[in-house]
Design a protein around this motif. Sequence first.
Motif, short mmCIF file in Angstrom:
data_model
loop_
_atom_site.label_atom_id
_atom_site.label_comp_id
_atom_site.label_asym_id
_atom_site.label_seq_id
_atom_site.Cartn_x
_atom_site.Cartn_y
_atom_site.Cartn_z
N GLN A 121 0.83 -1.21 0.00
CA GLN A 121 0.00 0.00 0.00
C GLN A 121 0.86 1.26 0.00
O GLN A 121 0.66 2.18 -0.81
CB GLN A 121 -0.94 0.00 1.21
N ARG A 178 1.75 6.12 -7.31
CA ARG A 178 0.58 6.80 -7.88
C ARG A 178 0.76 8.32 -7.82
O ARG A 178 0.42 9.02 -8.77
CB ARG A 178 -0.70 6.40 -7.15
N ARG A 200 -4.00 -11.66 -6.58
CA ARG A 200 -4.95 -11.69 -7.69
C ARG A 200 -5.83 -10.44 -7.70
O ARG A 200 -6.11 -9.86 -8.76
CB ARG A 200 -5.83 -12.94 -7.58
N ASP A 201 -6.25 -10.02 -6.52
CA ASP A 201 -7.09 -8.82 -6.43
C ASP A 201 -6.32 -7.57 -6.84
O ASP A 201 -6.82 -6.74 -7.61
CB ASP A 201 -7.62 -8.67 -5.00
N LEU A 202 -5.09 -7.44 -6.34
CA LEU A 202 -4.30 -6.24 -6.65
C LEU A 202 -3.88 -6.19 -8.11
O LEU A 202 -3.72 -5.11 -8.67
CB LEU A 202 -3.07 -6.17 -5.73
N VAL A 211 -5.69 -6.91 -10.56
CA VAL A 211 -6.82 -6.29 -11.25
C VAL A 211 -6.95 -4.82 -10.88
O VAL A 211 -7.15 -3.95 -11.74
CB VAL A 211 -8.13 -7.04 -10.92
N GLU A 212 -6.79 -4.53 -9.58
CA GLU A 212 -6.99 -3.15 -9.11
C GLU A 212 -5.86 -2.22 -9.51
O GLU A 212 -6.08 -1.04 -9.81
CB GLU A 212 -7.13 -3.17 -7.58
N LEU A 213 -4.63 -2.74 -9.56
CA LEU A 213 -3.46 -1.90 -9.83
C LEU A 213 -3.00 -1.96 -11.29
O LEU A 213 -2.19 -1.13 -11.71
CB LEU A 213 -2.30 -2.29 -8.91
N GLU A 223 -3.06 1.12 -13.21
CA GLU A 223 -2.07 2.10 -12.75
C GLU A 223 -0.67 1.79 -13.32
O GLU A 223 0.30 2.49 -13.02
CB GLU A 223 -1.98 2.09 -11.21
N ASN A 273 0.83 -10.66 -15.21
CA ASN A 273 0.14 -9.96 -14.13
C ASN A 273 -0.92 -10.88 -13.54
O ASN A 273 -1.68 -11.50 -14.27
CB ASN A 273 -0.52 -8.68 -14.67
#
Length: 256
Positions: free
Chosen positions: A124, A131, A169-171, A173-175, A178, A239
Amino acid sequence: MGKLDGRVAIVTGSSSGIGQAIAERLATEGAKIVIDYVGPSQGAEDTLKAVINAGSEGLVIEADISKVPETQALVEQAWQHFGSADILVNNAGMERKSAFWQTSEQDYDQVLAVNLKGPFFLTQAFVQRLRSAKKPGRVVNISSVHEDMAFPGFATYCASKGGLRMLMRDLAVELGPEGITVNNVAPGAIATPINKGLLADRPKLDALLQKIPLGRLGTAQDVAALVAFLTSDEAAYINGATLTIDGGLSRNYHEQ
């Protein structure tokens, strides 16, 4: 020119074993290395020497990744010293053996704090800085074949690594939007100082080797080579993946 020239990599738990090998290999590829450790500093200083001998630069920082303020300070110091940090290798980890029905709350909290909470909040802090600077980055978590395989006697370890798999796996998709990729490296049986008991127990070692199709333990350098690839431009389109590095163990493993 190295594959990682101009990059800055934070490698947690890089005072020994796999983390030390990763730091040295990434330095060989041209990356500047932030060497994170806890406890005695000698191992971290040895890693720094290896980084310098590889022709790169290093910075040694003591930071306990289970403590959120220390993870934030680790990223901040990396940016202050090198002006950036665009690779994060969440390598630091631990295990505690106990039967499930005897596992203490203290052991649970400690294992989950180092293996899951630490990577969560360090990533984080790492991502927040990227970012704000509008820069891409790479996150590689050193997980384990036990993010997927059962390991009786190590329920806390399996829970933490299974959590790390889903977090990755979640990050991813989320990152991804970015420009930040997130992947796991899942080692099997690796010859490192943490396994010295196994290495000294010939019957137990031989029994394990019979389960590994390649007939040998992996080395820290094997793992480091895979991390070097994942953090290079050659792996730009990878990824959300777990790359298993276990000599085929997980395809041929049966609990006794």
